[in-house]
Design a protein around this motif. Sequence first.
Motif, PDB file in Angstrom:
ATOM      1  N   GLY A 263     -35.773  48.604  21.506  1.00  0.00           N
ATOM      2  CA  GLY A 263     -36.059  48.853  20.016  1.00  0.00           C
ATOM      3  C   GLY A 263     -36.359  47.411  19.601  1.00  0.00           C
ATOM      4  O   GLY A 263     -37.381  47.019  18.645  1.00  0.00           O
ATOM      5  N   ALA A 264     -35.610  46.217  19.991  1.00  0.00           N
ATOM      6  CA  ALA A 264     -36.234  44.963  19.374  1.00  0.00           C
ATOM      7  C   ALA A 264     -37.287  44.459  20.198  1.00  0.00           C
ATOM      8  O   ALA A 264     -38.016  44.014  19.295  1.00  0.00           O
ATOM      9  CB  ALA A 264     -34.833  44.105  20.136  1.00  0.00           C
TER      10      ALA A 264
ATOM     11  N   ILE B 243     -28.460  54.875  17.792  1.00  0.00           N
ATOM     12  CA  ILE B 243     -27.751  53.715  17.494  1.00  0.00           C
ATOM     13  C   ILE B 243     -28.602  52.490  18.316  1.00  0.00           C
ATOM     14  O   ILE B 243     -28.756  51.520  17.669  1.00  0.00           O
ATOM     15  CB  ILE B 243     -26.280  53.777  18.146  1.00  0.00           C
ATOM     16  CG1 ILE B 243     -25.641  54.936  17.320  1.00  0.00           C
ATOM     17  CG2 ILE B 243     -25.677  52.200  17.972  1.00  0.00           C
ATOM     18  CD1 ILE B 243     -24.131  55.320  17.867  1.00  0.00           C
ATOM     19  N   GLY B 244     -28.669  52.687  19.531  1.00  0.00           N
ATOM     20  CA  GLY B 244     -29.453  51.413  20.346  1.00  0.00           C
ATOM     21  C   GLY B 244     -30.690  51.223  19.979  1.00  0.00           C
ATOM     22  O   GLY B 244     -31.049  50.246  19.407  1.00  0.00           O
TER      23      GLY B 244
ATOM     24  N   PHE C 273     -34.583  48.714  16.376  1.00  0.00           N
ATOM     25  CA  PHE C 273     -36.098  48.605  16.025  1.00  0.00           C
ATOM     26  C   PHE C 273     -36.052  48.613  14.264  1.00  0.00           C
ATOM     27  O   PHE C 273     -36.905  47.728  13.991  1.00  0.00           O
ATOM     28  CB  PHE C 273     -36.465  50.016  16.364  1.00  0.00           C
ATOM     29  CG  PHE C 273     -37.973  50.222  15.891  1.00  0.00           C
ATOM     30  CD1 PHE C 273     -39.024  49.539  16.645  1.00  0.00           C
ATOM     31  CD2 PHE C 273     -38.316  51.216  14.980  1.00  0.00           C
ATOM     32  CE1 PHE C 273     -40.214  49.652  16.387  1.00  0.00           C
ATOM     33  CE2 PHE C 273     -39.507  51.386  14.671  1.00  0.00           C
ATOM     34  CZ  PHE C 273     -40.651  50.827  15.296  1.00  0.00           C
ATOM     35  N   THR C 274     -35.366  48.829  13.551  1.00  0.00           N
ATOM     36  CA  THR C 274     -35.245  48.812  12.111  1.00  0.00           C
ATOM     37  C   THR C 274     -34.290  47.406  11.863  1.00  0.00           C
ATOM     38  O   THR C 274     -33.580  47.013  12.539  1.00  0.00           O
ATOM     39  CB  THR C 274     -34.632  49.946  11.488  1.00  0.00           C
ATOM     40  OG1 THR C 274     -33.368  50.090  11.880  1.00  0.00           O
ATOM     41  CG2 THR C 274     -35.408  51.297  11.595  1.00  0.00           C
TER      42      THR C 274
ATOM     43  N   GLY D 183     -45.109  44.737   8.258  1.00  0.00           N
ATOM     44  CA  GLY D 183     -44.564  45.013   9.662  1.00  0.00           C
ATOM     45  C   GLY D 183     -43.068  45.532   9.434  1.00  0.00           C
ATOM     46  O   GLY D 183     -42.960  46.477  10.351  1.00  0.00           O
ATOM     47  N   THR D 184     -42.279  44.749   8.862  1.00  0.00           N
ATOM     48  CA  THR D 184     -41.022  45.191   8.593  1.00  0.00           C
ATOM     49  C   THR D 184     -40.950  46.459   7.898  1.00  0.00           C
ATOM     50  O   THR D 184     -40.121  47.367   8.052  1.00  0.00           O
ATOM     51  CB  THR D 184     -40.283  44.184   7.859  1.00  0.00           C
ATOM     52  OG1 THR D 184     -40.281  42.985   8.293  1.00  0.00           O
ATOM     53  CG2 THR D 184     -38.792  44.546   7.494  1.00  0.00           C
ATOM     54  N   LEU D 185     -41.881  46.670   6.883  1.00  0.00           N
ATOM     55  CA  LEU D 185     -41.767  48.001   6.118  1.00  0.00           C
ATOM     56  C   LEU D 185     -42.365  49.158   7.178  1.00  0.00           C
ATOM     57  O   LEU D 185     -41.605  50.068   7.191  1.00  0.00           O
ATOM     58  CB  LEU D 185     -43.117  47.961   5.070  1.00  0.00           C
ATOM     59  CG  LEU D 185     -43.490  49.103   4.096  1.00  0.00           C
ATOM     60  CD1 LEU D 185     -42.138  49.552   3.423  1.00  0.00           C
ATOM     61  CD2 LEU D 185     -44.495  49.084   3.139  1.00  0.00           C
TER      62      LEU D 185
END
Length: 116
Positions: free
Chosen positions: A13-14, A66-67, A72-73, A36-38
């Motif tokens: 996710g990261a 969760i992971g 990711f968010t 990008g964050t949005l």
Amino acid sequence: MTWLLVALGGAFGAAARAALVSWSKENGWHRVLPFGTLFVNVLGSFMLGLVVARGAGMTETVGIGIGFLGAFTTFSTFNMEIIQKIETGEGRHALLYGSGSYTLGILAAAAGYFWG
């Protein structure tokens, strides 16, 4: 075993978030608002809505919800970007970004949930 699922999901996710945010910056999408964050936050909200709606088992919920989606968010980056907009005198952009992110995130989570 749970911590391993969270760790593996979080690593992917990261990495996915870093790639999408980097792509957004490289292509000029980050000039006015941090798109990008949005994007990752709205997409992650949609995906979590799907996971919850499908009644995923514990493995999927932990590994994906969760992971992967937890990494990711990013709520902390979102908040810092709003503060940075305010500090640079871009209060309107901060308001647009903050309210738009929350509204789109809730709508995306609802869409994912109802679609799932």
